[in-house]
Design an enzyme around this catalytic site. Structure first.
Site, PDB file in Angstrom:
ATOM      1  N   THR A 253       0.855  -1.218  -0.002  1.00  0.00           N
ATOM      2  CA  THR A 253      -0.063   0.060   0.049  1.00  0.00           C
ATOM      3  C   THR A 253       0.778   1.135   0.074  1.00  0.00           C
ATOM      4  O   THR A 253       1.793   1.404   0.580  1.00  0.00           O
ATOM      5  CB  THR A 253      -0.772  -0.149   1.477  1.00  0.00           C
TER       6      THR A 253
ATOM      7  N   ARG B 280     -10.143 -10.929  -3.264  1.00  0.00           N
ATOM      8  CA  ARG B 280      -9.572 -10.625  -1.885  1.00  0.00           C
ATOM      9  C   ARG B 280      -9.412  -9.077  -1.648  1.00  0.00           C
ATOM     10  O   ARG B 280      -9.029  -8.398  -2.425  1.00  0.00           O
ATOM     11  CB  ARG B 280      -8.313 -11.287  -1.779  1.00  0.00           C
TER      12      ARG B 280
ATOM     13  N   GLY C 138      -8.115  -6.286   1.333  1.00  0.00           N
ATOM     14  CA  GLY C 138      -7.223  -6.149   2.450  1.00  0.00           C
ATOM     15  C   GLY C 138      -7.662  -5.012   3.302  1.00  0.00           C
ATOM     16  O   GLY C 138      -8.961  -4.658   3.521  1.00  0.00           O
ATOM     17  N   ASP C 139      -6.798  -4.716   4.188  1.00  0.00           N
ATOM     18  CA  ASP C 139      -7.202  -3.587   5.131  1.00  0.00           C
ATOM     19  C   ASP C 139      -7.342  -2.115   4.431  1.00  0.00           C
ATOM     20  O   ASP C 139      -8.128  -1.459   5.129  1.00  0.00           O
ATOM     21  CB  ASP C 139      -6.062  -3.598   6.193  1.00  0.00           C
TER      22      ASP C 139
ATOM     23  N   THR D 225      -0.218  -0.023   6.781  1.00  0.00           N
ATOM     24  CA  THR D 225       0.404  -0.614   5.657  1.00  0.00           C
ATOM     25  C   THR D 225       0.903  -2.064   6.406  1.00  0.00           C
ATOM     26  O   THR D 225       1.513  -2.134   7.209  1.00  0.00           O
ATOM     27  CB  THR D 225       1.519  -0.001   5.093  1.00  0.00           C
ATOM     28  N   GLY D 226       0.793  -3.141   5.554  1.00  0.00           N
ATOM     29  CA  GLY D 226       1.249  -4.253   5.883  1.00  0.00           C
ATOM     30  C   GLY D 226       0.109  -5.633   5.606  1.00  0.00           C
ATOM     31  O   GLY D 226      -0.620  -5.352   4.620  1.00  0.00           O
TER      32      GLY D 226
ATOM     33  N   GLY E 142      -2.893  -7.181   5.223  1.00  0.00           N
ATOM     34  CA  GLY E 142      -3.948  -6.747   5.479  1.00  0.00           C
ATOM     35  C   GLY E 142      -5.046  -7.577   6.443  1.00  0.00           C
ATOM     36  O   GLY E 142      -5.634  -6.745   7.291  1.00  0.00           O
TER      37      GLY E 142
HETATM   38  N1  GLY Z   1      -2.206  -3.805   3.145  1.00  0.00           N
HETATM   39  C1  GLY Z   1      -2.423  -3.903   1.815  1.00  0.00           C
HETATM   40  C2  GLY Z   1      -3.319  -5.331   1.885  1.00  0.00           C
HETATM   41  O1  GLY Z   1      -3.310  -6.138   2.851  1.00  0.00           O
HETATM   42  O2  GLY Z   1      -4.126  -5.303   0.930  1.00  0.00           O
END
Ligand code: GLY
Length: 302
Positions: A183, A211, A213-214, A233-234, A236
């Site tokens: 991200t 899928r 993510g966060d 960031t990381g 998700g």
């Molecule tokens: N942090 C981005 C994701 O996991 O999609």
């Protein structure tokens, strides 16, 4: 005390050698803040620059899914007034953050998939995606090698015992197919004391189709409230479980220093999980990460 300012990151896992892109993005956002611009416009301007850069995992640099062809992106914006605009798993457009900004002007908070892409076209913010960049291809090849060799080096723990063949959801057959980056994000405080956050991503790697993510989940990958604006960031799935962004916001609201709140939140993740967080409030700004992470910040102190 911070009068106004911005923090920008290029994703946990991005090398410090890419700080130049974050600095350009922070400069552009800061110029807007200096001339009285809204924090939302500042974080959006920063996000567009990083989406267009091609090195970061967002927009033109987005990661490929496990078929080696599909790109699905998430992007989000929020300000402390509670205005939120999100697109999730959107395909084919160059700047998902622009589509997310348009969602803010609707009765909805999140649009996803084909509906989000059609909405972006109807709002005139659907410049076509240029297709996968060289870094996305390279990252995909690394994942394919790791999964094919069943070595799982560098892959998230959750994939070690996962039967991917049994869950395959692409049109291309599993048999035909056989890293990490993240991200981008920006947080800003403007001259009027308004706080805002923007996030954009091609997702984590590896990923099944669909899928999410966060990055488009409020309170997890992003949050802006009365006390702070926060972007994460990381991986998700791990960030969603811990509602990272809301946790950092609330710690700052309860009086914790900005950097300390970010550090405590990152420390709650196991060592094996790459994670980073940026935050800004009237009391300061910070970027904390447990792996390399390109980032930049500019601010005017009182
Ligand atoms: N942090 C981005 C994701 O996991 O999609």
């Amino acid at each position: 005390m911070l009068r106004y300012g911005v923090v920008v990151h290029g994703g946990v896992g991005s090398p410090a050698a890419w700080n130049d892109g974050c600095e350009r993005a922070a400069e552009a956002a800061f110029r807007l803040l200096e001339t009285g611009g809204h924090a939302l416009d500042a974080v959006q301007a920063a996000a567009v620059i990083l989406e267009d850069d091609g090195r970061y995992n967002a927009g033109s640099g987005s990661t490929l899914r496990l078929d080696g062809a599909t790109i699905e992106m998430d992007a989000s914006l929020m300000d402390a007034e509670g205005r939120i605009g999100v697109v999730a798993a959107v395909r084919g457009i160059k700047n998902p953050i622009r589509a997310a900004r348009e969602v803010m002007n609707t009765p909805h908070v999140i649009l996803s998939g084909d509906g989000a892409a059609a909405f972006a076209r109807s709002r005139g913010v659907a410049e076509p995606h240029p297709g996968p960049g060289p870094r996305a291809q390279e990252r995909f090849e690394n994942v394919r090698r790791a999964l094919g060799g069943r070595t799982f080096d560098g892959l998230a723990e959750a994939w070690r015992n996962f039967d991917l063949r049994a869950h395959w959801n692409f049109d291309v057959p599993y048999e035909k197919i056989f890293g990490h980056g993240d991200t981008i994000g920006a947080v800003a405080l403007d001259r009027e004391g308004r706080l805002a956050v923007a996030n954009s991503t091609g997702g984590a790697s590896p990923m099944l189709a669909g899928r999410i993510g966060d990055s488009p989940i409020v309170g997890s990958g992003f949050y802006a409230g009365p006390s702070a604006a926060v972007a994460g960031t990381g991986i998700g799935e791990e960030i969603i479980r811990r509602m990272l962004a809301r946790e950092v916001h609330d710690a700052i609201a309860h009086g914790e220093e900005v950097a300390a709140a970010c550090e405590r939140a990152v420390a709650r993740f196991p060592e094996s999980v790459p994670v980073g967080v940026i935050a800004v409030s009237r009391r300061g700004r910070a970027a904390v990460h447990n792996r390399d992470m390109a980032w930049a910040s500019k601010g005017k102190e009182e």
